[in-house]
Enzyme design. Structure first.
Site, PDB file in Angstrom:
ATOM      1  N   ASN A   1       0.871  -1.187   0.000  1.00  0.00           N
ATOM      2  CA  ASN A   1       0.000   0.000   0.000  1.00  0.00           C
ATOM      3  C   ASN A   1       0.908   1.237   0.000  1.00  0.00           C
ATOM      4  O   ASN A   1       1.445   1.628   1.027  1.00  0.00           O
ATOM      5  CB  ASN A   1      -0.874  -0.045   1.258  1.00  0.00           C
ATOM      6  CG  ASN A   1      -1.824   1.126   1.326  1.00  0.00           C
ATOM      7  OD1 ASN A   1      -1.765   2.045   0.506  1.00  0.00           O
ATOM      8  ND2 ASN A   1      -2.695   1.108   2.316  1.00  0.00           N
TER       9      ASN A   1
ATOM     10  N   LYS B   1       3.132   0.820   3.187  1.00  0.00           N
ATOM     11  CA  LYS B   1       2.755  -0.189   4.184  1.00  0.00           C
ATOM     12  C   LYS B   1       2.858  -1.546   3.520  1.00  0.00           C
ATOM     13  O   LYS B   1       2.447  -1.687   2.357  1.00  0.00           O
ATOM     14  CB  LYS B   1       1.299   0.029   4.627  1.00  0.00           C
ATOM     15  CG  LYS B   1       1.172   0.850   5.877  1.00  0.00           C
ATOM     16  CD  LYS B   1      -0.082   0.493   6.672  1.00  0.00           C
ATOM     17  CE  LYS B   1      -1.289   1.266   6.238  1.00  0.00           C
ATOM     18  NZ  LYS B   1      -2.462   1.138   7.047  1.00  0.00           N
TER      19      LYS B   1
ATOM     20  N   ARG C   1      -2.686  -2.113  -3.358  1.00  0.00           N
ATOM     21  CA  ARG C   1      -3.877  -1.275  -3.121  1.00  0.00           C
ATOM     22  C   ARG C   1      -3.761  -0.048  -4.023  1.00  0.00           C
ATOM     23  O   ARG C   1      -2.769   0.685  -3.961  1.00  0.00           O
ATOM     24  CB  ARG C   1      -3.926  -0.838  -1.671  1.00  0.00           C
ATOM     25  CG  ARG C   1      -5.067   0.109  -1.422  1.00  0.00           C
ATOM     26  CD  ARG C   1      -4.973   0.726  -0.065  1.00  0.00           C
ATOM     27  NE  ARG C   1      -6.088   1.631   0.127  1.00  0.00           N
ATOM     28  CZ  ARG C   1      -5.979   2.812   0.708  1.00  0.00           C
ATOM     29  NH1 ARG C   1      -4.821   3.232   1.143  1.00  0.00           N
ATOM     30  NH2 ARG C   1      -7.029   3.573   0.861  1.00  0.00           N
TER      31      ARG C   1
ATOM     32  N   HIS D   1     -12.432   3.479   0.473  1.00  0.00           N
ATOM     33  CA  HIS D   1     -12.456   2.447   1.521  1.00  0.00           C
ATOM     34  C   HIS D   1     -13.236   1.217   1.053  1.00  0.00           C
ATOM     35  O   HIS D   1     -13.758   0.454   1.878  1.00  0.00           O
ATOM     36  CB  HIS D   1     -13.128   2.931   2.827  1.00  0.00           C
ATOM     37  CG  HIS D   1     -12.425   4.049   3.532  1.00  0.00           C
ATOM     38  ND1 HIS D   1     -13.110   5.096   4.107  1.00  0.00           N
ATOM     39  CD2 HIS D   1     -11.125   4.293   3.769  1.00  0.00           C
ATOM     40  CE1 HIS D   1     -12.263   5.931   4.677  1.00  0.00           C
ATOM     41  NE2 HIS D   1     -11.039   5.474   4.467  1.00  0.00           N
TER      42      HIS D   1
ATOM     43  N   ASN E   1      -9.178   7.608  10.713  1.00  0.00           N
ATOM     44  CA  ASN E   1      -8.728   8.971  10.480  1.00  0.00           C
ATOM     45  C   ASN E   1      -9.436   9.539   9.246  1.00  0.00           C
ATOM     46  O   ASN E   1      -9.880  10.672   9.228  1.00  0.00           O
ATOM     47  CB  ASN E   1      -7.217   8.970  10.330  1.00  0.00           C
ATOM     48  CG  ASN E   1      -6.657  10.343  10.516  1.00  0.00           C
ATOM     49  OD1 ASN E   1      -7.214  11.157  11.256  1.00  0.00           O
ATOM     50  ND2 ASN E   1      -5.601  10.636   9.794  1.00  0.00           N
ATOM     51  N   GLY E   2      -9.541   8.692   8.199  1.00  0.00           N
ATOM     52  CA  GLY E   2     -10.479   8.957   7.106  1.00  0.00           C
ATOM     53  C   GLY E   2     -11.747   8.182   7.440  1.00  0.00           C
ATOM     54  O   GLY E   2     -11.650   7.092   7.999  1.00  0.00           O
TER      55      GLY E   2
ATOM     56  N   ARG F   1     -10.078  16.173   7.889  1.00  0.00           N
ATOM     57  CA  ARG F   1     -10.860  16.621   6.724  1.00  0.00           C
ATOM     58  C   ARG F   1     -12.232  17.116   7.168  1.00  0.00           C
ATOM     59  O   ARG F   1     -12.852  16.522   8.058  1.00  0.00           O
ATOM     60  CB  ARG F   1     -11.052  15.472   5.728  1.00  0.00           C
ATOM     61  CG  ARG F   1      -9.771  15.029   5.080  1.00  0.00           C
ATOM     62  CD  ARG F   1     -10.068  13.983   4.004  1.00  0.00           C
ATOM     63  NE  ARG F   1      -8.919  13.127   3.833  1.00  0.00           N
ATOM     64  CZ  ARG F   1      -8.959  11.803   3.778  1.00  0.00           C
ATOM     65  NH1 ARG F   1     -10.114  11.160   3.854  1.00  0.00           N
ATOM     66  NH2 ARG F   1      -7.855  11.117   3.626  1.00  0.00           N
TER      67      ARG F   1
ATOM     68  N   GLY G   1     -10.206   2.380  13.095  1.00  0.00           N
ATOM     69  CA  GLY G   1      -9.655   2.813  14.389  1.00  0.00           C
ATOM     70  C   GLY G   1     -10.667   3.315  15.393  1.00  0.00           C
ATOM     71  O   GLY G   1     -10.695   2.853  16.537  1.00  0.00           O
TER      72      GLY G   1
ATOM     73  N   GLU H   1     -13.834   0.672  15.776  1.00  0.00           N
ATOM     74  CA  GLU H   1     -13.529  -0.554  16.524  1.00  0.00           C
ATOM     75  C   GLU H   1     -13.224  -0.278  17.992  1.00  0.00           C
ATOM     76  O   GLU H   1     -13.426  -1.149  18.835  1.00  0.00           O
ATOM     77  CB  GLU H   1     -12.293  -1.250  15.904  1.00  0.00           C
ATOM     78  CG  GLU H   1     -12.563  -1.848  14.547  1.00  0.00           C
ATOM     79  CD  GLU H   1     -11.289  -2.219  13.788  1.00  0.00           C
ATOM     80  OE1 GLU H   1     -10.269  -2.531  14.431  1.00  0.00           O
ATOM     81  OE2 GLU H   1     -11.323  -2.205  12.545  1.00  0.00           O
ATOM     82  N   ASN H   2     -12.699   0.928  18.280  1.00  0.00           N
ATOM     83  CA  ASN H   2     -12.172   1.171  19.628  1.00  0.00           C
ATOM     84  C   ASN H   2     -12.957   2.141  20.495  1.00  0.00           C
ATOM     85  O   ASN H   2     -12.878   2.068  21.718  1.00  0.00           O
ATOM     86  CB  ASN H   2     -10.736   1.688  19.523  1.00  0.00           C
ATOM     87  CG  ASN H   2      -9.805   0.637  18.963  1.00  0.00           C
ATOM     88  OD1 ASN H   2      -9.672  -0.436  19.532  1.00  0.00           O
ATOM     89  ND2 ASN H   2      -9.193   0.936  17.836  1.00  0.00           N
TER      90      ASN H   2
ATOM     91  N   GLU I   1      -8.092  -4.894   5.630  1.00  0.00           N
ATOM     92  CA  GLU I   1      -7.968  -4.579   4.213  1.00  0.00           C
ATOM     93  C   GLU I   1      -6.853  -5.397   3.556  1.00  0.00           C
ATOM     94  O   GLU I   1      -6.970  -5.810   2.405  1.00  0.00           O
ATOM     95  CB  GLU I   1      -7.707  -3.073   4.033  1.00  0.00           C
ATOM     96  CG  GLU I   1      -8.953  -2.257   4.342  1.00  0.00           C
ATOM     97  CD  GLU I   1      -8.680  -0.771   4.440  1.00  0.00           C
ATOM     98  OE1 GLU I   1      -8.193  -0.327   5.488  1.00  0.00           O
ATOM     99  OE2 GLU I   1      -8.953  -0.052   3.472  1.00  0.00           O
TER     100      GLU I   1
HETATM  101  P1  AMP Z   1      -7.426   4.289  11.245  1.00  0.00           P
HETATM  102  O1  AMP Z   1      -7.352   5.399  10.242  1.00  0.00           O
HETATM  103  O2  AMP Z   1      -8.483   3.288  10.955  1.00  0.00           O
HETATM  104  O3  AMP Z   1      -6.082   3.659  11.502  1.00  0.00           O
HETATM  105  O4  AMP Z   1      -7.871   4.963  12.633  1.00  0.00           O
HETATM  106  C1  AMP Z   1      -6.995   5.824  13.331  1.00  0.00           C
HETATM  107  C2  AMP Z   1      -7.786   6.591  14.368  1.00  0.00           C
HETATM  108  O5  AMP Z   1      -8.488   5.692  15.243  1.00  0.00           O
HETATM  109  C3  AMP Z   1      -6.925   7.418  15.313  1.00  0.00           C
HETATM  110  O6  AMP Z   1      -6.602   8.668  14.778  1.00  0.00           O
HETATM  111  C4  AMP Z   1      -7.836   7.552  16.528  1.00  0.00           C
HETATM  112  O7  AMP Z   1      -8.685   8.669  16.344  1.00  0.00           O
HETATM  113  C5  AMP Z   1      -8.683   6.309  16.505  1.00  0.00           C
HETATM  114  N1  AMP Z   1      -8.322   5.355  17.564  1.00  0.00           N
HETATM  115  C6  AMP Z   1      -7.362   4.412  17.531  1.00  0.00           C
HETATM  116  N2  AMP Z   1      -7.326   3.736  18.705  1.00  0.00           N
HETATM  117  C7  AMP Z   1      -8.295   4.261  19.489  1.00  0.00           C
HETATM  118  C8  AMP Z   1      -8.760   4.003  20.818  1.00  0.00           C
HETATM  119  N3  AMP Z   1      -8.229   3.045  21.576  1.00  0.00           N
HETATM  120  N4  AMP Z   1      -9.779   4.763  21.291  1.00  0.00           N
HETATM  121  C9  AMP Z   1     -10.318   5.724  20.535  1.00  0.00           C
HETATM  122  N5  AMP Z   1      -9.925   6.017  19.276  1.00  0.00           N
HETATM  123  C10 AMP Z   1      -8.929   5.309  18.771  1.00  0.00           C
END
Ligand code: AMP
Length: 397
Positions: free
Chosen positions: A7, A14, A90, A179, A210-211, A240, A331, A334-335, A384
């Site tokens: 990627n 990546k 990707r 995505h 983040n996106g 964004r 991110g 899921e979290n 992904e």
């Molecule tokens: P991604 O682009 O899918 O890798 O998501 C990254 C974003 O997920 C980060 O900028 C955080 O805002 C969010 N994130 C990651 N871990 C956590 C967590 N444990 N709790 C809340 N937000 C999280």
């Protein structure tokens, strides 16, 4: 078969080596600051993550370093590069040319080049990644997996903008969505987990990272998604803006004395929850902490993010005339339990109720709705890289 998933970004790369039989990753990592100075991280499965600062003048160099790490005598996971059965790339934008993944040949490379206009920051970097792999592994088959392909099933009423039709004809200005690999992976997994046929379901996937983007999948086909011609449209994201009144662009340009590039930079890099929180952070962990400590702007940013997400879900329920399952991934999805709670609070009208104990479990595929909830609400970690590896193997069979 061992599949190398690549990627490529403009200054990063990546990678993940995946065993397609076990579907487990064998090694993974990241090259950063390509063309600036260079840093590589590498982690073999079951081993420690290592980081090395090392000059990386270009992507070919970065891929070369990745291949060296993979075949390193001490920490490597391959005896020879011949063990790599295929490379899955990707690719961000496939325009209208690619509604599915393809085996890469010269014609495909040319067609991807023709989409550069639509993703000037991403597609050229993706092509450099293809070129670098071609140079270093000339006999290894390669597959292109497009971020946009999954959304190509959208009908014209969903992908056309309220603009003169000539712009669609001449420039292919329309909604493409991104995505796609994640939306496809998560929605298929949702059907599997529910034990239902994919074609029988109405699913909404919220990819909140983040996106961030939302998509509506009806009877096995994506019928709408929140990102547009570019990944700037739709939800409020990390940095964004997401959708806004287009007249704001001119207004900001005049007030701040900026040209188009300057305004676009603000909308892409300085907005979203980062900008809304007064430049506090784009990371939800920081925003949650700040919110809990009484920071009003952080609270407003998180509330706006959740409100916008819930509004998209509501509109997609209307678009599909119903919904069976809503999935959270990436991110934040899921979290961040608090985000899921805040989004679902708007969805009581659908008969949705959340089991908060399950909602606070982490890192697993889980149904977080109560047994009597009228709609299933699931957390499904996206993968992904695995989806790209699967597509690669399927095409080479
Ligand atoms: P991604 O682009 O899918 O890798 O998501 C990254 C974003 O997920 C980060 O900028 C955080 O805002 C969010 N994130 C990651 N871990 C956590 C967590 N444990 N709790 C809340 N937000 C999280």
């Amino acid at each position: 078969m061992k599949i190398l998933v690549v990627n490529c970004g403009s200054s990063s790369l990546k990678y993940q080596l995946i065993d397609s039989e076990t579907e487990e990753w064998i090694a993974k990592g990241l090259c950063e600051r390509i063309g600036i100075d260079g840093r590589i991280t590498y982690q073999p499965a079951g081993g420690d993550k290592e980081t090395e600062e090392i000059p990386m003048p270009d992507h070919t160099n970065a891929i070369k370093l990745v291949l060296e790490k993979l075949t390193n005598e001490k920490t490597g996971v391959l005896k020879s590069l011949d063990e790599i059965g295929a490379v899955g790339h990707r690719i961000v934008h496939g325009g209208e040319k690619f509604a599915s993944s393809v085996v890469i040949n010269d014609e495909v490379i040319k067609a991807i080049e023709e989409c550069n206009d639509l993703a000037p920051l991403h597609n050229p970097a993706n092509l450099i990644g293809i070129d670098a792999c071609k140079k270093l592994m000339p006999n290894t088959p390669m597959v292109a997996v497009f971020d946009t392909a999954f959304h190509q099933t959208m009908p014209p009423k969903a992908y056309l903008y309220g603009l003169p039709h000539a712009y669609y004809e001449k420039y292919k200005i329309r909604r493409y969505g991104f995505h796609g690999t994640s939306h496809s992976y998560v929605s298929h997994r949702c059907a599997e987990l529910l034990g239902k046929k994919y074609e029988d379901l109405k699913i909404i996937v919220c990819h909140l990272g983040n996106g961030a983007s939302v998509s509506a999948i009806k009877n096995g086909k994506c019928v709408d998604t929140s990102m547009g011609l570019t990944p700037l449209e739709g939800l409020i994201m990390g940095t964004r803006s997401g959708e806004l009144d287009p007249a704001i662009l001119e207004f900001i340009a005049n007030k701040e004395n900026l040209d188009f590039a300057g305004v676009m930079n603000i909308l892409n890099k300085k907005s979203g929850v980062y900008g809304m929180s007064g430049d506090l952070s784009s990371d939800f962990r920081d925003l949650e902490d700040a919110m809990n400590n009484g920071n009003e702007l952080a609270k407003q940013a998180v509330e706006a993010f959740c409100y916008r997400t819930a509004k998209y879900i509501g509109s997609y329920v209307a678009a599909m005339n119903g919904v069976d399952a809503i999935c959270f991934t990436a991110g934040i999805g899921e979290n961040a339990a608090v985000v899921r709670t805040m989004v679902c609070e708007y969805l009581g009208f659908l008969g949705i109720t959340i089991n908060e104990e399950n909602n606070h479990k982490r890192g697993e595929e889980i149904d977080i709705s109560t047994p009597d909830s009228k709609v299933r609400v699931m957390v499904i970690p996206t993968n992904e890289e695995l989806a790209i590896a699967r597509e690669t193997v399927a095409l080479l069979k």
